[in-house]
Design a protein around this motif. Structure first.
Motif, PDB file in Angstrom:
ATOM      1  N   ASP A 122       0.848  -1.194   0.000  1.00  0.00           N
ATOM      2  CA  ASP A 122       0.000   0.000   0.000  1.00  0.00           C
ATOM      3  C   ASP A 122       0.887   1.250   0.000  1.00  0.00           C
ATOM      4  N   ARG A 123       1.258   1.700  -1.168  1.00  0.00           N
ATOM      5  CA  ARG A 123       2.171   2.841  -1.295  1.00  0.00           C
ATOM      6  C   ARG A 123       1.557   4.145  -0.788  1.00  0.00           C
ATOM      7  N   LYS A 124       0.256   4.315  -0.983  1.00  0.00           N
ATOM      8  CA  LYS A 124      -0.404   5.554  -0.587  1.00  0.00           C
ATOM      9  C   LYS A 124      -0.306   5.776   0.919  1.00  0.00           C
ATOM     10  N   THR A 125      -0.593   4.726   1.674  1.00  0.00           N
ATOM     11  CA  THR A 125      -0.503   4.834   3.130  1.00  0.00           C
ATOM     12  C   THR A 125       0.934   5.074   3.559  1.00  0.00           C
ATOM     13  N   LEU A 126       1.867   4.346   2.963  1.00  0.00           N
ATOM     14  CA  LEU A 126       3.273   4.491   3.324  1.00  0.00           C
ATOM     15  C   LEU A 126       3.787   5.906   3.039  1.00  0.00           C
ATOM     16  N   LYS A 127       3.375   6.473   1.934  1.00  0.00           N
ATOM     17  CA  LYS A 127       3.868   7.800   1.554  1.00  0.00           C
ATOM     18  C   LYS A 127       3.486   8.855   2.572  1.00  0.00           C
ATOM     19  N   ASN A 128       2.345   8.669   3.225  1.00  0.00           N
ATOM     20  CA  ASN A 128       1.888   9.631   4.229  1.00  0.00           C
ATOM     21  C   ASN A 128       2.575   9.458   5.571  1.00  0.00           C
ATOM     22  N   LEU A 129       3.189   8.308   5.780  1.00  0.00           N
ATOM     23  CA  LEU A 129       3.775   8.010   7.091  1.00  0.00           C
ATOM     24  C   LEU A 129       5.292   7.975   7.098  1.00  0.00           C
ATOM     25  N   LEU A 130       5.912   7.964   5.927  1.00  0.00           N
ATOM     26  CA  LEU A 130       7.365   7.831   5.833  1.00  0.00           C
ATOM     27  C   LEU A 130       8.014   9.084   5.260  1.00  0.00           C
ATOM     28  N   SER A 131       9.267   9.302   5.657  1.00  0.00           N
ATOM     29  CA  SER A 131      10.039  10.354   5.013  1.00  0.00           C
ATOM     30  C   SER A 131      10.335   9.923   3.578  1.00  0.00           C
ATOM     31  N   ARG A 132      10.783  10.838   2.750  1.00  0.00           N
ATOM     32  CA  ARG A 132      11.018  10.509   1.341  1.00  0.00           C
ATOM     33  C   ARG A 132      12.051   9.402   1.189  1.00  0.00           C
ATOM     34  N   PHE A 212      11.347   8.442  14.554  1.00  0.00           N
ATOM     35  CA  PHE A 212      10.340   9.333  13.987  1.00  0.00           C
ATOM     36  C   PHE A 212      10.824  10.775  14.121  1.00  0.00           C
ATOM     37  N   ALA A 213      10.411  11.630  13.185  1.00  0.00           N
ATOM     38  CA  ALA A 213      10.847  13.025  13.206  1.00  0.00           C
ATOM     39  C   ALA A 213       9.705  13.942  12.781  1.00  0.00           C
ATOM     40  N   ASP A 220       2.127  21.194  10.584  1.00  0.00           N
ATOM     41  CA  ASP A 220       1.685  19.802  10.524  1.00  0.00           C
ATOM     42  C   ASP A 220       2.117  19.087  11.803  1.00  0.00           C
ATOM     43  N   PRO A 221       1.179  18.587  12.605  1.00  0.00           N
ATOM     44  CA  PRO A 221       1.534  17.939  13.868  1.00  0.00           C
ATOM     45  C   PRO A 221       2.014  16.499  13.703  1.00  0.00           C
ATOM     46  N   ASN A 222       1.929  15.970  12.489  1.00  0.00           N
ATOM     47  CA  ASN A 222       2.235  14.556  12.273  1.00  0.00           C
ATOM     48  C   ASN A 222       3.738  14.288  12.218  1.00  0.00           C
ATOM     49  N   TRP A 223       4.107  13.120  12.746  1.00  0.00           N
ATOM     50  CA  TRP A 223       5.485  12.644  12.702  1.00  0.00           C
ATOM     51  C   TRP A 223       5.622  11.668  11.552  1.00  0.00           C
ATOM     52  N   LYS A 224       6.846  11.544  11.034  1.00  0.00           N
ATOM     53  CA  LYS A 224       7.114  10.586   9.965  1.00  0.00           C
ATOM     54  C   LYS A 224       8.303   9.706  10.343  1.00  0.00           C
ATOM     55  N   LEU A 225       8.262   8.484   9.846  1.00  0.00           N
ATOM     56  CA  LEU A 225       9.347   7.547  10.085  1.00  0.00           C
ATOM     57  C   LEU A 225      10.535   7.936   9.208  1.00  0.00           C
ATOM     58  N   VAL A 226      11.709   8.155   9.839  1.00  0.00           N
ATOM     59  CA  VAL A 226      12.872   8.619   9.085  1.00  0.00           C
ATOM     60  C   VAL A 226      14.020   7.602   9.089  1.00  0.00           C
ATOM     61  N   ALA A 227      13.927   6.585   9.938  1.00  0.00           N
ATOM     62  CA  ALA A 227      14.987   5.574   9.987  1.00  0.00           C
ATOM     63  C   ALA A 227      14.477   4.301  10.640  1.00  0.00           C
TER      64      ALA A 227
END
Length: 232
Positions: A122-132, A212-213, A220-227
């Protein structure tokens, strides 16, 4: 009595009645009244309206470590004086709305969503939760899997343990590392439907260290997975 005299007498009586009414409501000055409260006066700065002279005004309590109420959630989460407590306090100074317990609850939910989205491709969900950078790594694995016709079937059993291990602020970015131990059932099948990895019935324990960062300057209050890395 002329009409003018009657009108004058009427207003005189009315004035007396109004004066007596005001006196009964407002009271009389006795010479012992307190001066009006002035919020900018050094004398009144430590007193609030209605405070009595000679009485101590209790200020909001600071915690024993010298902080204030912002740090109460930090001290309840990590023992004061520890490296983790110190780093979380520093982070809170940059982000007063940060609450470690709430963050950890969010990290647990994000972990499950990411693990399942990765298994499902599910790329769409991942794109919203992960860093580039992390998304590109995940996407490459998914694309490679799809090119071989492989299918992953996973069941998320649950998270056994989740804890914050590190926290820091670097270049206007909050970073928090979380150790997560979860139980997962996962099996990979080739395009013929043959099991090539994992076990469709065996529960496996997975140990991860995820970082997470969030950009402090962002609304934007959301955190993203960076490592990500496996925890030995």
């Amino acid at each position: 009595m002329g009409s003018n005299d009657f009108v004058t007498l009427f207003f005189l009586v009315a004035a007396v009645l109004i004066f007596l009414q005001l006196r009964s409501v407002l009271g009389r000055r006795t010479g012992n009244e307190k001066p009006p409260f002035d919020p900018y006066s050094p004398r009144d700065l430590a007193k609030g309206p209605g405070s009595d002279d000679g009485k101590v005004v209790t200020l909001p309590k600071r915690d024993e470590a010298g902080g204030d109420e912002r740090f109460a959630a930090i001290d309840a989460f990590a023992k004061p004086g520890t490296a983790l407590n110190t780093s979380l306090r520093e982070l809170t100074q940059h982000d007063p709305n940060f609450n470690p317990k709430e963050f950890l609850n969010g990290a647990r939910m994000a972990y499950e969503m990411i693990v399942m989205a990765f298994a499902d491709g599910d790329r769409k969900t991942l794109k919203n939760l992960l860093s580039r950078d992390v998304f590109e790594g995940f996407e490459a694995v998914i694309a490679d899997r799809e090119s071989r016709g492989e299918v992953v079937k996973s069941t998320f059993v649950g998270i056994e343990k989740a804890e914050i291990t590190q926290a820091a602020v670097r270049d206007n970015e909050e970073q928090i590392t979380v150790r997560i131990i979860c139980q997962l059932i996962t099996a990979t099948y080739d395009k013929a439907g043959t099991l090539i990895d994992g076990d469709a019935e065996q529960v496996t324990e997975v140990n991860d260290l995820w970082t997470f960062a969030r950009d402090i300057r962002s609304r934007d209050p959301n955190w993203k997975l960076v490592a990500t890395e496996a925890d030995a």
